[in-house]
Scaffold this motif. Structure first.
Motif, PDB file in Angstrom:
ATOM      1  N   THR A 151       0.744  -1.163  -0.073  1.00 21.11           N
ATOM      2  CA  THR A 151      -0.238  -0.100   0.028  1.00 21.11           C
ATOM      3  C   THR A 151       0.880   1.153   0.039  1.00 21.11           C
ATOM      4  O   THR A 151       1.494   1.612   1.068  1.00 21.11           O
ATOM      5  CB  THR A 151      -0.870   0.105   1.046  1.00 21.11           C
ATOM      6  N   ALA A 152       0.923   1.825  -1.032  1.00 20.86           N
ATOM      7  CA  ALA A 152       1.645   2.883  -1.412  1.00 20.86           C
ATOM      8  C   ALA A 152       1.062   4.210  -0.780  1.00 20.86           C
ATOM      9  O   ALA A 152       1.639   5.234  -0.277  1.00 20.86           O
ATOM     10  CB  ALA A 152       2.272   3.189  -2.842  1.00 20.86           C
ATOM     11  N   LEU A 153      -0.185   4.240  -0.856  1.00 18.51           N
ATOM     12  CA  LEU A 153      -0.996   5.441  -0.669  1.00 18.51           C
ATOM     13  C   LEU A 153      -2.493   4.821  -0.074  1.00 18.51           C
ATOM     14  O   LEU A 153      -3.013   3.960  -0.629  1.00 18.51           O
ATOM     15  CB  LEU A 153      -1.164   6.426  -1.569  1.00 18.51           C
ATOM     16  N   LEU A 188       5.086  16.809   2.645  1.00 16.89           N
ATOM     17  CA  LEU A 188       6.412  16.679   3.231  1.00 16.89           C
ATOM     18  C   LEU A 188       6.167  15.359   3.988  1.00 16.89           C
ATOM     19  O   LEU A 188       5.474  14.988   4.601  1.00 16.89           O
ATOM     20  CB  LEU A 188       6.428  17.660   3.942  1.00 16.89           C
ATOM     21  N   GLY A 189       7.388  14.486   3.678  1.00 24.78           N
ATOM     22  CA  GLY A 189       7.458  13.351   4.663  1.00 24.78           C
ATOM     23  C   GLY A 189       8.571  12.494   4.398  1.00 24.78           C
ATOM     24  O   GLY A 189       9.230  12.660   3.625  1.00 24.78           O
ATOM     25  N   PRO A 190       8.754  11.390   5.082  1.00 22.03           N
ATOM     26  CA  PRO A 190       9.928  10.569   4.839  1.00 22.03           C
ATOM     27  C   PRO A 190       9.728   9.833   3.656  1.00 22.03           C
ATOM     28  O   PRO A 190       8.860   9.718   3.086  1.00 22.03           O
ATOM     29  CB  PRO A 190      10.039   9.758   6.084  1.00 22.03           C
ATOM     30  N   SER A 191      10.763   9.030   3.083  1.00 25.22           N
ATOM     31  CA  SER A 191      10.812   8.332   1.891  1.00 25.22           C
ATOM     32  C   SER A 191       9.800   7.027   2.395  1.00 25.22           C
ATOM     33  O   SER A 191       9.809   6.384   3.340  1.00 25.22           O
ATOM     34  CB  SER A 191      12.123   7.901   1.436  1.00 25.22           C
ATOM     35  N   GLY A 192       8.915   6.816   1.307  1.00 24.68           N
ATOM     36  CA  GLY A 192       7.882   5.737   1.552  1.00 24.68           C
ATOM     37  C   GLY A 192       6.622   6.119   1.902  1.00 24.68           C
ATOM     38  O   GLY A 192       5.660   5.483   2.117  1.00 24.68           O
ATOM     39  N   CYS A 193       6.588   7.440   2.014  1.00 26.07           N
ATOM     40  CA  CYS A 193       5.294   7.993   2.431  1.00 26.07           C
ATOM     41  C   CYS A 193       4.353   8.157   1.432  1.00 26.07           C
ATOM     42  O   CYS A 193       3.122   8.530   1.492  1.00 26.07           O
ATOM     43  CB  CYS A 193       5.403   9.130   3.363  1.00 26.07           C
ATOM     44  N   GLY A 194       4.484   8.007   0.385  1.00 20.61           N
ATOM     45  CA  GLY A 194       3.637   8.058  -1.080  1.00 20.61           C
ATOM     46  C   GLY A 194       3.339   9.402  -1.403  1.00 20.61           C
ATOM     47  O   GLY A 194       2.819   9.613  -2.268  1.00 20.61           O
ATOM     48  N   PRO A 212       1.344   2.447   5.961  1.00 17.08           N
ATOM     49  CA  PRO A 212       1.158   2.634   4.529  1.00 17.08           C
ATOM     50  C   PRO A 212       1.465   4.214   4.552  1.00 17.08           C
ATOM     51  O   PRO A 212       1.079   5.094   5.492  1.00 17.08           O
ATOM     52  CB  PRO A 212      -0.237   2.333   4.409  1.00 17.08           C
ATOM     53  N   GLY A 213       1.572   4.912   3.205  1.00 20.95           N
ATOM     54  CA  GLY A 213       1.762   5.997   2.993  1.00 20.95           C
ATOM     55  C   GLY A 213       0.374   6.683   3.054  1.00 20.95           C
ATOM     56  O   GLY A 213      -0.836   6.481   2.728  1.00 20.95           O
ATOM     57  N   ARG A 214       0.293   7.619   4.166  1.00 18.53           N
ATOM     58  CA  ARG A 214      -0.982   8.431   4.221  1.00 18.53           C
ATOM     59  C   ARG A 214      -0.458   9.883   4.772  1.00 18.53           C
ATOM     60  O   ARG A 214       0.375  10.189   4.979  1.00 18.53           O
ATOM     61  CB  ARG A 214      -1.631   7.855   5.406  1.00 18.53           C
ATOM     62  N   VAL A 215      -1.775  10.782   4.791  1.00 14.48           N
ATOM     63  CA  VAL A 215      -1.687  12.087   5.203  1.00 14.48           C
ATOM     64  C   VAL A 215      -2.126  12.066   6.776  1.00 14.48           C
ATOM     65  O   VAL A 215      -2.707  11.501   7.249  1.00 14.48           O
ATOM     66  CB  VAL A 215      -2.826  12.797   4.647  1.00 14.48           C
ATOM     67  N   VAL A 216      -0.957  12.742   7.499  1.00 12.41           N
ATOM     68  CA  VAL A 216      -1.062  13.005   8.852  1.00 12.41           C
ATOM     69  C   VAL A 216      -1.757  14.075   9.297  1.00 12.41           C
ATOM     70  O   VAL A 216      -2.673  14.217  10.227  1.00 12.41           O
ATOM     71  CB  VAL A 216       0.178  12.596   9.461  1.00 12.41           C
ATOM     72  N   GLN A 217      -1.166  15.040   9.032  1.00  5.24           N
ATOM     73  CA  GLN A 217      -1.726  16.632   9.215  1.00  5.24           C
ATOM     74  C   GLN A 217      -1.419  17.499   8.162  1.00  5.24           C
ATOM     75  O   GLN A 217      -0.730  17.336   7.243  1.00  5.24           O
ATOM     76  CB  GLN A 217      -0.623  16.932  10.213  1.00  5.24           C
ATOM     77  N   GLU A 218      -2.408  18.596   8.291  1.00  8.20           N
ATOM     78  CA  GLU A 218      -2.411  19.690   7.057  1.00  8.20           C
ATOM     79  C   GLU A 218      -1.930  20.921   8.179  1.00  8.20           C
ATOM     80  O   GLU A 218      -2.622  21.192   8.952  1.00  8.20           O
ATOM     81  CB  GLU A 218      -3.360  19.727   6.384  1.00  8.20           C
ATOM     82  N   LEU A 219      -1.079  21.527   7.446  1.00 11.77           N
ATOM     83  CA  LEU A 219      -0.655  23.004   8.217  1.00 11.77           C
ATOM     84  C   LEU A 219      -0.755  24.118   7.186  1.00 11.77           C
ATOM     85  O   LEU A 219      -0.607  24.007   6.115  1.00 11.77           O
ATOM     86  CB  LEU A 219       0.762  22.785   8.850  1.00 11.77           C
TER      87      LEU A 219
END
Lengths: 269, 280
Positions: free
Chosen positions: A33-35, A51-57, A221-228
């Motif tokens: 699951t990439a995203l 913004l995110g680490p590698s593999g976050c999609g 899995p790659g996902r959105v955590v927070q929006e700023l």
């Protein structure tokens, strides 16, 4: 010399919607699951960083928007007709054709639409002037430095005046000095033509300096955590980079990113 | 700048000296080797009377060449015609097949084994069969030369067409490029250095293929190329003429190599690493 047209950029709350990603998931090989369930609304004039680490999609999200692959589930809904080619793209590598001169490289998006070089010569000249390469029309990519090649790549993405520009860690391979200069120039360019930008990066500092919206993502899995939101007004310059406001913002984003990564390390227990 | 210039240190002086020496050696050395070879050859031929019969001295070969010039030149034209026609068909066929292979994985799976079989089977063993099935004297020799020459073009061009930058392919897809645009503006230019490398090999092989085919065709009337002249001269114990024809073939081979090398340099000089001069 024709100017690239300017799209007005409204305050964030009044911007019309450009596209919406609704419940987008992408699974590779039926197992990876990439995203996972990404929801995102992009408005006209946004400078949005993923913004995110590698593999976050984040690159997967970009490729989905570019139409290079289809989501496993979910939909990407464009506001208005989306022509293929109404997107500019800048990759991590300059991705220039080594056999073609700078001007001929920038001509590519027009050429693929069947427009002759002579008919768009002025627009190519304008784009190259905007990235500071007006004296390098006939140079070959090998004669340019890494930063200059990236400028050609940016000029090619902007030259057709597309409504959306996708940038996939474009400055990650450049040295810090070149990178800052290109960040400044990118903001100036965006200010001038008022397009919408999605910028993939793993640098907190870069994302805060450039964007007005930052989407923090996590891996596996790659996902959105927070929006700023970064509220500092444009134009941003050296003064902003050294301001307490900038420091405070990077602190907030760093924390969000740490939680995003930390989340995953807790899973391991 | 002189060597006494303070900015011109010992290291730089040595480098400049080496450059000057190399500039002269570049043409002087090969020339010296050729002259030395002729001298040794001459000495060897004249060292005994019988030896001089089967290993004629350079002046004898030269005299025969001048005497047979008209006939040898006509034969050279026949060999050259076959060589270049075979090379032309090899280029067209090799590039077309390579394009087919890269457009369709199935086409590659189906046809590639045949291309390999044709390549690895020695041409001298196929040629007699070809001479049985094909009646036209020009066509049969041409087929032999083509079989030998086309494989390097095919394999190199296929490799080149497949080595396009993946980001550029994505970019073309995003801009909605047609199949034809992708081939013409992206894949063919990317494949150019590989194709030209194949061409340099194929040029020499086309000549070899033409010569071998003429040999196998023997005296059965399939034209009178240079290889046929060598065979004929050997039956007549005309050793000077054998040498004259042999040297002509060698010179043609060198010229073909030089020409394809120049073509390669010409097309790549602006952008490809292989054709660029390094500073220092």
């Amino acid at each position: 010399m024709t100017d690239l047209s300017h799209r007005p950029v409204l305050p964030q709350s009044q911007r019309p919607r450009l596209l919406e990603m609704a419940g987008i998931s992408k699974v590779f090989n039926g197992s990876i699951t990439a995203l996972d369930g990404m929801n995102l609304t992009l408005n006209e004039g946004d400078f949005l960083s993923l913004l995110g680490p590698s593999g976050c999609g984040k690159s997967t999200a970009l490729r989905l928007i570019a139409g290079l692959m289809r989501p496993t589930t979910g939909r990407i809904i464009w506001n208005g007709a989306q022509d293929r080619g109404d997107i500019g793209v800048v990759f991590q590598e300059p991705t220039l054709m080594p056999w073609a001169t700078v001007a001929k490289n920038v001509w590519l998006p027009f050429r693929l639409r069947g427009q002759s070089f002579a008919s768009v010569k002025d627009r190519i000249a304008t784009a190259l002037k905007l990235v500071g390469l007006e004296n390098f029309h006939d140079a070959y990519p090998r004669e340019l430095s890494g930063g200059m090649k990236m400028r050609v790549s940016i000029a090619r993405a902007f030259v057709t005046n597309p409504r959306l520009i996708l940038m996939d860690e474009p400055f990650a391979a450049l040295d810090e000095i070149t990178r800052q200069k290109l960040n400044d120039d990118l903001l100036a360019l965006k200010d001038k033509i008022g397009c919408t930008v999605i910028f993939v990066t793993h640098s907190v500092f870069e994302s805060v300096f450039l964007s007005d919206r930052i989407v923090v993502m996590a891996a596996r899995p790659g996902r959105v955590v927070q929006e700023l939101t970064v509220d500092a007004p444009y134009p941003r310059d050296m003064e902003f980079r050294t301001s307490p406001d900038y420091a405070a913002q990077t602190h907030v984003v760093s924390d969000a990113l740490r939680i995003a990564i930390g989340d995953h390390s807790h899973d391991a227990h | 700048m002189t060597p006494t210039d303070p900015a011109f240190d010992a290291d730089e002086a040595r480098r400049a000296r080496n450059r000057r020496i190399e500039a002269v050696a570049r043409w002087a050395l090969p020339l010296a080797v050729v002259i030395l070879t002729i001298i040794v050859w001459n000495w060897f031929s004249n060292s005994s009377a019988t030896r001089g019969m089967i290993f004629p001295a350079p002046p004898k070969v030269w005299a025969r060449f001048l005497a047979d010039y008209g006939m040898l030149f006509t034969s050279l034209m026949v060999t050259l015609k076959i060589t270049f026609m075979a090379l032309a068909i090899a280029i067209i066929g090799g590039v077309a097949l390579a394009i087919l292979f890269t457009q369709s994985r199935f086409a590659e799976l189906i046809f590639f084994p045949y291309a390999v079989i044709l390549q690895v089977t020695p041409i001298v063993s196929i040629a007699p069969l070809i001479f049985i099935y094909v009646q036209d004297p020009l066509a049969r020799v041409l087929i032999c030369a083509w079989i030998v020459a086309f494989f390097p073009i095919l394999s190199n061009t296929t490799l080149g067409l497949k080595s396009t930058d993946s980001n550029l392919r994505d970019l073309y897809a995003i801009y909605g490029a047609t199949w034809w645009q992708k081939l013409l503006f992206l894949q063919l230019p990317s494949a150019m250095p590989y194709f030209l490398g194949g061409l340099r090999i194929a040029g020499g092989l086309a000549l070899i293929g033409a010569i071998v085919a003429e040999y196998v065709a023997g005296i059965s009337g399939s034209g009178s190329g240079l290889a046929f002249r060598i065979l004929e001269a050997s039956y007549r114990l005309n050793y000077p003429r054998m040498f004259a024809a042999l040297i002509m073939i060698a010179i043609v081979g060198v010229i073909i190599f030089a020409a394809t090398t120049f073509i390669s340099w010409f097309f790549l000089r602006k952008w490809h690493e292989s054709a660029l001069r390094r500073e220092v």
